[in-house]
Design an enzyme around this catalytic site. Structure first.
Site, mmCIF file in Angstrom:
data_model
loop_
_atom_site.group_PDB
_atom_site.id
_atom_site.type_symbol
_atom_site.label_atom_id
_atom_site.label_comp_id
_atom_site.label_asym_id
_atom_site.label_seq_id
_atom_site.Cartn_x
_atom_site.Cartn_y
_atom_site.Cartn_z
ATOM 1 N N GLU A 1 -33.170 14.822 -56.154
ATOM 2 C CA GLU A 1 -33.295 15.649 -57.417
ATOM 3 C C GLU A 1 -34.028 14.325 -57.776
ATOM 4 O O GLU A 1 -35.390 14.302 -58.568
ATOM 5 C CB GLU A 1 -32.260 15.310 -58.177
ATOM 6 C CG GLU A 1 -31.395 16.691 -57.906
ATOM 7 C CD GLU A 1 -32.204 18.597 -58.195
ATOM 8 O OE1 GLU A 1 -33.144 18.517 -58.523
ATOM 9 O OE2 GLU A 1 -32.007 19.531 -57.540
ATOM 10 N N ASP B 1 -36.813 16.864 -49.572
ATOM 11 C CA ASP B 1 -36.289 16.532 -48.877
ATOM 12 C C ASP B 1 -36.421 15.099 -47.860
ATOM 13 O O ASP B 1 -35.477 14.358 -47.864
ATOM 14 C CB ASP B 1 -36.306 18.001 -47.787
ATOM 15 C CG ASP B 1 -35.715 18.547 -48.840
ATOM 16 O OD1 ASP B 1 -34.862 18.235 -49.931
ATOM 17 O OD2 ASP B 1 -35.329 19.562 -48.366
#
Length: 412
Positions: free
Chosen positions: A277, A358
């Site tokens: 995040e 990611d």
């Protein structure tokens, strides 16, 4: 008379939705019989079959719901009920009253949402309940609907009133100022929503002092994400699904974790999810999507301004030419028939951002193992569909599939 192109767009959209759902169901059944390589590392055979059953149940219901929504919209557009409702509000508010048009839009939106309530109830208390995800009762569901209606009225009415008043104040350039008003309001809500509205539905509590909180704050500091606090939201009172996100910007920024996420993941995995995040923030995805959203919204207002100046749009649906309130409502009801076909482009950009976040998380936590482990656990707990049809995924998945994300993480 409603233009044939409108009926064609409605029919094309629902046909597209039904085709994609059928395509996806076929792919899920095929993969359930012959799982692709890598699935066995995520789910055992029994759990994979259960996730396929969940996906199929949701898909069958979505097809029924799509048909129901299309029929309600077609009835509203073709039956003349919307012009009647507009005449009713204009009778007691006055034909030139901006607040009367605001009432008309809110009343029409509320009435059009009523036929969907049984579908929402069935999805929550039948499908989600059957698979163990629903945690709320009818009382909470009804209370949420009542609160949502009240919030929409309290916030939506003055916003619509102001927007409609701009038409008389700003003249032909109203749509530019209308865009500024709405976009500015959305930016304001980024700050106000978690403080004023979210607490009406959920309880937010600070993450307790301890090793996990210290680790997460240290990660935030190390990656350049200064957050005022880490809060836990009681998502478990409604659903067994889990999530993590951050809200606000600048000094109002805060990290929010679902309590279900804390229950389902190990501390290292939670750290990896948070790093993902933070990656969205550090890589500039948030302002990029805000700018894209603003551009699309500006284009929408430009299209609305053009339609309002035309001599065919409003009369085609039984309204007077240049009547702003009905034009705004009609545009809102019909815009989805066009934007639906843009979904693959927007989802492709979103999936690109997910891969990048990611990669950021992989570096932040020292390798792919923790994030892959978290994704595995979340897929298991949420009965995620690991094998959607590629075309269905293009239209409906803002994230890559788990197998795609895992391959990318392992490649580095």
């Amino acid at each position: 008379m409603v233009p044939p192109i409108v009926a064609a767009l409605l029919a094309l959209k629902v046909a597209g939705e039904l085709f994609l759902q059928a395509l996806n169901r076929g792919e899920v059944r095929r993969r359930a019989a012959s799982p692709p390589e890598g699935v066995e590392k995520i789910m055992d055979a029994a759990l994979f079959a259960r996730s396929a059953e969940y996906t199929l149940a949701k898909s069958r219901f979505a097809s029924i719901s799509d048909i129901g929504d299309a029929l309600v919209l077609a009835l509203a557009l073709f039956s003349g009920v919307l012009p009647w409702l507009h005449g009713f509000t204009a009778y007691w508010a006055g034909p030139q009253a901006a607040w009367g048009d605001a009432c008309f839009i809110l009343m029409a939106a509320a009435l059009l949402s009523v036929p969907g309530l049984p579908f929402e109830w069935w999805e929550k208390f039948r499908i989600e309940q059957r698979f163990g995800f629903n945690k709320s009762g009818p009382g909470l569901w009804i209370a949420d609907k009542a609160k949502g209606l009240a919030v929409s009225a309290v916030i939506g009415f003055p916003l619509l009133w102001g927007l409609l008043a701009l038409v008389r104040i700003a003249g032909s350039a109203w749509w530019i100022w209308g865009f500024c008003l709405l976009f500015g309001f959305q930016l304001l809500m980024v700050v106000l929503y978690p403080k004023l509205i979210l607490p009406l539905f959920n309880k937010l509590t600070p993450l307790p002092e301890g090793e996990l909180r210290s680790d997460l704050l240290a990660l935030a500091d190390r990656t350049g994400f200064k957050a005022r606090t880490i809060e836990v939201i009681d998502g478990s009172k409604r659903s067994g699904h889990s999530n993590a996100y951050f809200t606000g910007f600048g000094r109002f920024r805060r990290i929010v974790l679902f309590d279900t996420l804390l229950e389902q993941l190990e501390p290292g995995q939670i750290r990896a999810v948070l790093a993902h995040e933070i990656g969205h923030y550090r890589l500039g995805h948030i302002p990029r999507m805000l700018i894209l959203g603003a551009a699309l919204q500006f284009g929408g207002f430009a299209a609305l301004g053009w339609l309002l100046r035309s001599d065919w749009f409003n009369p085609a649906f039984g309204f007077a030419p240049g009547d702003t309130g009905p034009a705004i409502l009609l545009f809102g009801l019909l815009s989805g028939t066009v934007t639906f076909w843009l979904s693959p482009l927007l989802n492709a950009l979103s999936r690109k951002h997910e891969y990048e976040a990611d990669g950021f998380a992989r570096k932040a936590v020292g390798g792919p193992a923790l994030l892959i482990g978290a994704l595995h656990r979340l897929a298991q707990k949420n009965l995620s569909n690991l094998t959607p049809h590629p075309l269905f995924s293009a239209f409906h998945y803002s994230h890559p599939t788990l197998l795609e994300r895992e391959r990318a993480l392992n490649r580095g």
